[in-house]
Design an enzyme around this catalytic site. Structure first.
Site, PDB file in Angstrom:
ATOM      1  N   LYS A 197      -4.666  12.610  -0.228  1.00 55.72           N
ATOM      2  CA  LYS A 197      -4.498  11.165  -0.247  1.00 55.72           C
ATOM      3  C   LYS A 197      -4.506  10.721  -1.690  1.00 55.72           C
ATOM      4  O   LYS A 197      -5.477  10.962  -2.412  1.00 55.72           O
ATOM      5  CB  LYS A 197      -5.710  10.505   0.434  1.00 55.72           C
ATOM      6  CG  LYS A 197      -5.428   9.829   1.754  1.00 55.72           C
ATOM      7  CD  LYS A 197      -6.657   9.034   2.182  1.00 55.72           C
ATOM      8  CE  LYS A 197      -6.709   8.922   3.682  1.00 55.72           C
ATOM      9  NZ  LYS A 197      -7.827   8.100   4.159  1.00 55.72           N
ATOM     10  N   VAL A 251      -0.115   9.739   1.586  1.00 51.69           N
ATOM     11  CA  VAL A 251      -0.734  11.004   1.976  1.00 51.69           C
ATOM     12  C   VAL A 251       0.359  12.063   1.979  1.00 51.69           C
ATOM     13  O   VAL A 251       1.421  11.849   2.550  1.00 51.69           O
ATOM     14  CB  VAL A 251      -1.347  10.916   3.388  1.00 51.69           C
ATOM     15  CG1 VAL A 251      -2.082  12.212   3.725  1.00 51.69           C
ATOM     16  CG2 VAL A 251      -2.291   9.729   3.485  1.00 51.69           C
ATOM     17  N   ASP A 301     -14.369   2.030  13.107  1.00 51.49           N
ATOM     18  CA  ASP A 301     -12.913   1.980  13.283  1.00 51.49           C
ATOM     19  C   ASP A 301     -12.472   3.090  14.231  1.00 51.49           C
ATOM     20  O   ASP A 301     -11.480   3.768  13.984  1.00 51.49           O
ATOM     21  CB  ASP A 301     -12.215   2.092  11.931  1.00 51.49           C
ATOM     22  CG  ASP A 301     -10.774   1.592  11.979  1.00 51.49           C
ATOM     23  OD1 ASP A 301     -10.399   0.947  12.985  1.00 51.49           O
ATOM     24  OD2 ASP A 301     -10.018   1.849  11.032  1.00 51.49           O
ATOM     25  N   THR A 348      -4.165   4.093   4.363  1.00 56.78           N
ATOM     26  CA  THR A 348      -4.737   2.766   4.170  1.00 56.78           C
ATOM     27  C   THR A 348      -4.580   2.294   2.736  1.00 56.78           C
ATOM     28  O   THR A 348      -4.310   1.147   2.460  1.00 56.78           O
ATOM     29  CB  THR A 348      -6.235   2.802   4.477  1.00 56.78           C
ATOM     30  OG1 THR A 348      -6.451   3.684   5.561  1.00 56.78           O
ATOM     31  CG2 THR A 348      -6.739   1.425   4.817  1.00 56.78           C
TER      32      THR A 348
END
Lengths: 418, 256
Positions: free
Chosen positions: A43, A28, A136, A24
């Site tokens: 990340k 990663v 989510d 996002t």
């Protein structure tokens, strides 16, 4: 030094391996923890142009994951700054539920499905117990570890709830997993939104295809009504008060059995309870876990024995395309960009509540005395005891006479609690 | 979140007074006493409050920011982490963590407006760099529980519902952030201590109500005493003393 150098050490401890994909808010990559030998996923959070520091979404995820330690929630192992970027170290996960649902070579038994949805609900129940909404939930945010455990991930949209009158944005969840109250513009909602999404995931496991893949918000509502019928006032009394409510032509519900010919009675009963229209009547995650579906035969498969995609990722010399499952030809979820919405920035004005009101008292006193900033260093006490005692207010405080008097009085005897 | 304080990182990180009242060796070397240490933290708390009034954030954000700052100084020295940059950065970080983001630009603007003293002046870039260091010092634990929620549940239960009483208690709670109490005690006990002080101060006897609670009133009494000690000590705080403390901090050590 090249960023892609596979042998590069990150912050001494982690040995960088191949890139796993674009998250996002940053890249990663896979790494080896040289202290434990454990494989991890790191990340790297881009700080952009360094205008607003640590990414807001990343900060949310850090804040919540530090509080959420559970076998069915992704573990944030470590975090560290390196070259001005913040790096988050997660346990490494082999695959995700979307990949499993989509893999035609995998056969999912009723017991397997039960195991996956049970793990999903267990992770979610822990979040809700901690007053965290995930917001989510969708198959590709449910990661599968090497031990077969399913773990909730991607808490970038998650929020702490539970304060009365808190208003949130309704722009959460991938559309296909969005509860009807959100589609009708509700800003005050609760744990029910995650339950609806979990219901969609349950249905997707049973069907091996997205249950209600709407193309627009209107289409999404259309699909929901097509299956469950338009909600009646008896079913959902508060519906017409929702901000974006528009009446739809009434349609009758269809029996769920038609859509799920293979599913057990218990599965259908639980499913229909997770798809209850009125969020207040919808089953809670805890209740869902206690549903007889989970105690009746066949019992959920032991996670370690769940079917797994062929381990092509483990090949000695992997190509990047092998890793980037999200770029495969049959992308089930809508594209990320469409799904992600920036968190609302309205925070403080809509959340104003008692604290602020009461605090004005302190603020006024503060401003009255602090007119010459820098000169008068003292922000006066919020409680000006001298006012109550009508003493000269040179310095707002309890004076020593008051204090010793109070101390004596405070020292009352209480009965020890049992 | 209130129901789950007992399983939170905040609960696990509660400290004993002996752990909080420790002057970092680097600061000690410069002659910073425990009194100086407390004084600077109190002064910086006031600074955060003032700044918060200008950027207009909720009291909760202020409370979280102050808690962050106080937690940082249980681990880091003031010599290495200058309070004048730590304090505004904590407010910046708290505003994000409490979902009420304040732009670093705005913060920087008001810092300059409030203090002409260049020792307080920090650029946006420096705030953002410090943000990362503070996150590290906090070990990335960002959720802080405050007495306000407990207060809004407990106060109506006592049967006290006049406005001035409510204001008194809320004010007392706000003042507790001028001490390190939030690092040492569960927030609901701090709330109870404030209710206790207020009722005694106003001659309202709710002893029976306290006795019905399943809490150790000795702890509540001890917290109350600490709060009263703070009010007592506060009389003696002068600008000179604060400046003296800060000038010690500015000293260069022989090895440094």
């Amino acid at each position: 030094m090249s960023e892609s150098d596979p042998e590069k050490k990150v912050a001494d401890r982690y040995l960088k391996r191949e890139t796993l994909g674009e998250g996002t808010y940053g890249v990663v990559y896979k790494a080896i923890d040289t202290e434990t030998g454990q494989t991890v996923a790191i990340k790297k959070i881009r700080l952009g142009k360094q205008k607003e520091g640590v990414n807001f979404t990343a900060l949310r995820e850090i804040k919540l994951l530090k509080e959420l330690k559970h076998p069915n929630i992704i573990e944030l192992i470590d975090a560290f700054p390196h070259k001005g970027n913040l790096h988050l170290v997660f346990e490494f996960m082999e695959t995700d539920l979307e990949a499993i649902i989509r893999d035609r070579n995998i056969f999912l038994s009723q017991a397997d499905i039960k195991s996956y949805i049970q793990m999903t609900l267990k992770g979610l129940a822990f979040c809700h117990k901690k007053w965290v909404l995930h917001r989510d939930m969708k198959p590709n945010n449910l990661l599968i570890g090497p031990d077969g455990q399913l773990k909730l991930a991607d808490f970038g949209l998650a929020r702490i709830f539970g304060s009365p009158d808190r208003r949130f944005t309704n722009q959460v969840f991938a559309r296909w997993y969005r509860a009807p109250e959100l589609l009708f513009g509700a800003k005050q909602y609760g744990a029910g939104v995650d339950v609806w999404a979990a219901g969609c995931i349950f249905a997707e496991l049973l069907l091996r295809a997205p249950f209600m893949p709407g193309e627009t918000d209107i289409d999404q509502l259309g699909r929901i009504f097509n299956i469950f019928g338009t909600p009646t006032r008896a079913q959902w009394p508060d519906l017409e008060y929702l901000p974006d409510y528009v009446p739809y032509d009434a349609s009758a519900p269809k029996p769920l059995r038609e859509r799920f010919p293979q599913a057990s009675e218990d599965a259908l009963d639980l499913l229909s309870k997770m798809f209850t229209y009125d969020p207040r009547a919808r089953i809670s995650v805890q209740q869902a876990l206690e549903h007889r579906y989970f105690s009746s035969a066949p019992l959920p498969t032991d996670p370690a024995k769940l079917p797994r995609p062929a381990p092509k990722r483990e090949s000695a010399n992997p190509r990047v395309s092998d890793f980037n499952v999200r770029e495969g030809p049959t992308v089930l979820s809508p594209k990320r960009k469409m799904r992600r919405v920036m968190p609302e920035r309205e925070g403080f004005d809509v959340n104003a509540h008692q604290v602020d009101k009461i605090d004005k008292h302190g603020v006024e006193v503060g401003q009255a005395a602090g007119d010459v900033p820098g000169k008068n260093e003292h922000v006066p006490m919020s409680v000006d005891f001298s006012i109550f005692a009508s003493r000269p207010m040179s310095r707002p405080t309890i004076n020593s006479a008051d204090r010793s008097h109070l101390k004596r009085k405070l020292d009352l005897d209480f009965q020890e609690p049992e | 979140m209130a129901a789950n304080f007992w399983i939170s990182s905040h609960f696990k990180q509660l400290l004993d007074p002996e752990e909080v009242d420790v002057v970092h060796p680097l600061d000690k070397e410069k002659g910073i006493s425990l009194e100086d240490f407390k004084l600077i933290k109190m002064h910086m708390t006031n600074y955060i409050c003032k700044l918060a009034q200008h950027v207009k954030v909720r009291q909760r954000v202020v409370a979280t920011a102050v808690s962050y700052m106080r937690r940082v100084y249980t681990k880091k020295s003031m010599s290495e982490y200058d309070p004048r940059i730590v304090a505004p950065t904590c407010l910046y970080l708290a505003s994000k963590a409490e979902e009420s983001t304040v732009q670093a630009r705005l913060l920087s603007f008001y810092i300059k407006k409030l203090y002409s003293d260049e020792k307080y002046r920090y650029e946006i870039k420096e705030i953002l760099e410090m943000e990362m260091k503070i996150l590290e010092a906090l070990n990335y634990y960002l959720v802080i529980y405050h007495p306000y929620r407990a207060l809004s549940q407990l106060l109506p239960d006592t049967g006290i519902n006049d406005i001035s009483m409510t204001q008194l208690v809320w004010g007392l709670v706000n003042d507790t952030y001028k001490t390190d109490l939030i690092l040492m005690h569960p927030p609901h006990l701090i709330a109870l201590a404030c209710i206790y002080i207020a009722t005694v101060y106003r001659d309202k006897d709710i002893t029976a109500w306290f006795e019905e609670l399943r809490v150790d009133m000795n702890v509540v009494k001890n917290i109350s005493m600490e709060i009263l000690d703070f009010y007592e000590g506060h009389r003696l705080i002068t600008e000179e003393r604060i400046n003296a403390a800060f000038s010690k901090l500015a000293l260069k050590t022989l090895n440094g």
